[in-house]
Structures are given as structure tokens and as C-alpha cells.
Motif scaffolding. Structure first.
Motif, mmCIF file in Angstrom:
data_model
loop_
_atom_site.group_PDB
_atom_site.id
_atom_site.type_symbol
_atom_site.label_atom_id
_atom_site.label_comp_id
_atom_site.label_asym_id
_atom_site.label_seq_id
_atom_site.Cartn_x
_atom_site.Cartn_y
_atom_site.Cartn_z
ATOM 1 N N ILE A 74 -34.607 29.565 -1.136
ATOM 2 C CA ILE A 74 -35.158 29.716 0.078
ATOM 3 C C ILE A 74 -36.835 29.682 0.222
ATOM 4 O O ILE A 74 -37.227 30.486 -0.716
ATOM 5 C CB ILE A 74 -34.686 30.662 1.388
ATOM 6 C CG1 ILE A 74 -34.775 32.166 0.588
ATOM 7 C CG2 ILE A 74 -33.154 30.273 1.582
ATOM 8 C CD1 ILE A 74 -34.210 32.848 1.431
ATOM 9 N N VAL A 75 -37.585 28.755 0.791
ATOM 10 C CA VAL A 75 -39.015 28.914 0.785
ATOM 11 C C VAL A 75 -39.351 29.852 1.911
ATOM 12 O O VAL A 75 -38.951 29.756 3.128
ATOM 13 C CB VAL A 75 -39.671 27.480 1.027
ATOM 14 C CG1 VAL A 75 -40.864 27.599 0.902
ATOM 15 C CG2 VAL A 75 -39.112 26.526 0.000
ATOM 16 N N LEU A 87 -40.609 27.829 13.112
ATOM 17 C CA LEU A 87 -41.521 28.506 13.130
ATOM 18 C C LEU A 87 -42.815 28.030 12.972
ATOM 19 O O LEU A 87 -43.976 28.521 12.584
ATOM 20 C CB LEU A 87 -41.410 29.679 12.033
ATOM 21 C CG LEU A 87 -40.362 30.634 12.219
ATOM 22 C CD1 LEU A 87 -40.247 31.620 10.825
ATOM 23 C CD2 LEU A 87 -40.182 31.138 13.380
ATOM 24 N N GLY A 88 -42.960 26.807 13.324
ATOM 25 C CA GLY A 88 -44.328 26.003 13.353
ATOM 26 C C GLY A 88 -44.551 25.442 11.960
ATOM 27 O O GLY A 88 -43.490 25.191 11.039
ATOM 28 N N GLU A 89 -45.740 25.153 11.852
ATOM 29 C CA GLU A 89 -46.014 23.980 10.653
ATOM 30 C C GLU A 89 -45.867 24.959 9.305
ATOM 31 O O GLU A 89 -46.469 26.124 9.180
ATOM 32 C CB GLU A 89 -47.138 23.485 10.753
ATOM 33 C CG GLU A 89 -47.660 22.753 9.730
ATOM 34 C CD GLU A 89 -48.767 21.648 9.802
ATOM 35 O OE1 GLU A 89 -49.641 21.334 9.090
ATOM 36 O OE2 GLU A 89 -49.000 21.238 11.050
ATOM 37 N N ALA A 90 -45.228 24.385 8.317
ATOM 38 C CA ALA A 90 -45.073 25.150 6.975
ATOM 39 C C ALA A 90 -46.083 24.848 6.310
ATOM 40 O O ALA A 90 -46.223 23.648 5.673
ATOM 41 C CB ALA A 90 -43.582 24.713 6.439
ATOM 42 N N ASP A 91 -47.254 25.586 5.728
ATOM 43 C CA ASP A 91 -48.139 25.647 4.804
ATOM 44 C C ASP A 91 -47.850 25.980 3.544
ATOM 45 O O ASP A 91 -46.838 26.918 3.543
ATOM 46 C CB ASP A 91 -49.425 26.219 5.218
ATOM 47 C CG ASP A 91 -49.942 25.619 6.315
ATOM 48 O OD1 ASP A 91 -49.935 24.449 6.934
ATOM 49 O OD2 ASP A 91 -50.725 26.272 7.306
ATOM 50 N N TYR A 92 -48.088 25.267 2.514
ATOM 51 C CA TYR A 92 -47.855 25.883 1.159
ATOM 52 C C TYR A 92 -48.966 26.374 0.479
ATOM 53 O O TYR A 92 -49.736 25.346 -0.033
ATOM 54 C CB TYR A 92 -47.014 24.573 0.315
ATOM 55 C CG TYR A 92 -45.699 24.218 1.135
ATOM 56 C CD1 TYR A 92 -44.586 24.930 0.871
ATOM 57 C CD2 TYR A 92 -45.955 22.940 1.878
ATOM 58 C CE1 TYR A 92 -43.375 24.456 1.411
ATOM 59 C CE2 TYR A 92 -44.763 22.829 2.490
ATOM 60 C CZ TYR A 92 -43.329 23.504 2.161
ATOM 61 O OH TYR A 92 -42.364 23.035 2.896
ATOM 62 N N ASP A 106 -36.378 25.258 3.342
ATOM 63 C CA ASP A 106 -37.389 25.853 3.931
ATOM 64 C C ASP A 106 -37.108 26.695 5.136
ATOM 65 O O ASP A 106 -36.897 26.040 6.234
ATOM 66 C CB ASP A 106 -38.393 24.856 4.182
ATOM 67 C CG ASP A 106 -39.785 25.531 4.209
ATOM 68 O OD1 ASP A 106 -39.959 26.802 4.941
ATOM 69 O OD2 ASP A 106 -40.875 24.956 3.913
ATOM 70 N N LEU A 107 -37.045 27.835 5.339
ATOM 71 C CA LEU A 107 -36.717 28.782 6.336
ATOM 72 C C LEU A 107 -37.672 28.690 7.450
ATOM 73 O O LEU A 107 -37.284 28.866 8.754
ATOM 74 C CB LEU A 107 -36.275 30.173 5.805
ATOM 75 C CG LEU A 107 -35.108 30.454 5.136
ATOM 76 C CD1 LEU A 107 -34.913 32.147 5.028
ATOM 77 C CD2 LEU A 107 -33.764 29.789 5.743
ATOM 78 N N ARG A 108 -38.855 28.329 7.145
ATOM 79 C CA ARG A 108 -39.665 28.122 8.289
ATOM 80 C C ARG A 108 -39.436 26.949 9.347
ATOM 81 O O ARG A 108 -39.542 26.967 10.291
ATOM 82 C CB ARG A 108 -41.312 28.114 7.810
ATOM 83 C CG ARG A 108 -41.741 29.465 6.722
ATOM 84 C CD ARG A 108 -42.891 29.231 5.895
ATOM 85 N NE ARG A 108 -42.674 28.050 4.945
ATOM 86 C CZ ARG A 108 -43.542 27.673 4.177
ATOM 87 N NH1 ARG A 108 -44.879 28.238 4.050
ATOM 88 N NH2 ARG A 108 -43.335 26.496 3.186
#
Length: 163
Positions: free
Chosen positions: A96-97, A73-78, A66-68
Motif C-alpha cells: 500500500i502506498v 484524498l486528493g491528488e497523490a504526489d510521490y 495507492d490508499l490516497r
């Protein structure tokens, strides 16, 4: 008698543009195998947070990064827009997400500028450069350098992979 060979070299390259945390990034389209919707992955114990786990892609076990999270880059929302870009790097396949994928564009050499130096405060080893297109600023990522880095350790060095 020597012969002059005219070399016509195109300096145009195509990149896949995607978003991470509101910024636009790009990778070389030649590294992209496919784009898939994000689905749950199998978690692996004792791996860094940015490695989400692995998935079975038509019989091949593919690590998912997960590149976020990797780029803090903060919280990763899906969401329904979250996708996995499946990349071919050397002889490995890595996913890569990203938040979303927008388009494929061609860049000329003149449009790509070197990444600025930030001294020792920030690692820019994975940045190939920045491209400015009208109102857009694209951050070009060197996915080979990133995935073969000691920190990621997901892909052997390309020299070893091609030997």
C-alpha cells in the motif's frame, strides 16, 4: 477435579502509524512485512485507478494499492517521503502506498473507540475504530477486510486462503 486456568490477556496491541492526506491512519503491526521507498511499478491495463500496478519483490509479484486514491484524498504526489508498506494478508503479499510512516505505538483497548456510523453515505466497513492519543486521532484500518473485499479482489477470502 477441575482446574482453574488463569488467563492473562493483554489488551495492548501495536500498530504502524502512517499519514494519508494529512490524517493519521494505523494498521496492525503484525500484518506488516516491511516498509520500502516508493519506486515505479509496472502498470496493468483495465484495473481500478487505485491499483498502481505490480512490482517484483525478491521474485514475488506484489500488487501495489495507492490508499490516497482509494480513499479519494486528493491528488497523490510521490515525494521522497512516499513509501510502500508491504503487508502479509492470508497467504498473499500486497503493498500500500502512503504519504509517510511515522511510528509504531501500543494501543490499549480503552483507547480504541468504534467508528461512527455515517448511515449509507460512507462505507466504514474497513475501519476498525478510532484511537485518541493526547492530541492525535488515529484511524485504524482493517486491511484484511479491505483487501479481501469484492471491490479490491486482491486477496481471496482468508477462509479460502487458509483452506
Amino acid at each position: 477435579m477441575s482446574e482453574t486456568i488463569a488467563v492473562t490477556e493483554t489488551d495492548q496491541r501495536e500498530v504502524l502509524v502512517f499519514t494519508l492526506g494529512g490524517e493519521e491512519y494505523a494498521v496492525d503491526i503484525l500484518k506488516v512485512q516491511e516498509i520500502r521507498g516508493y519506486s515505479n511499478v509496472t502498470r496493468i491495463a483495465n484495473v481500478p485507478d487505485f491499483i498502481k500496478g505490480v512490482t517484483n519483490l525478491r521474485g514475488e509479484i506484489v500488487p501495489i494499492v495507492d490508499l490516497r486514491i482509494k480513499f479519494a484524498l486528493g491528488e497523490a504526489d510521490y515525494t521522497e517521503h512516499t513509501v510502500v508498506i508491504v503487508l502479509n494478508i492470508g497467504e498473499r503479499v500486497v503493498g500500500i502506498v502512503v504519504d509517510s510512516v511515522s511510528d509504531v505505538i501500543g494501543l490499549s483497548a480503552e483507547q480504541i473507540k468504534p467508528a461512527p456510523e455515517f448511515g449509507g453515505q460512507m462505507n466504514t466497513a474497513y475501519l476498525q475504530g478510532l484511537a485518541s492519543i493526547e492530541e492525535r486521532m488515529l484511524i485504524l484500518i482493517d486491511v484484511e477486510a479491505m483487501m479481501t473485499s469484492r471491490e479490491m479482489a486482491l486477496v481471496d477470502t482468508l477462509d479460502a486462503a487458509t483452506a
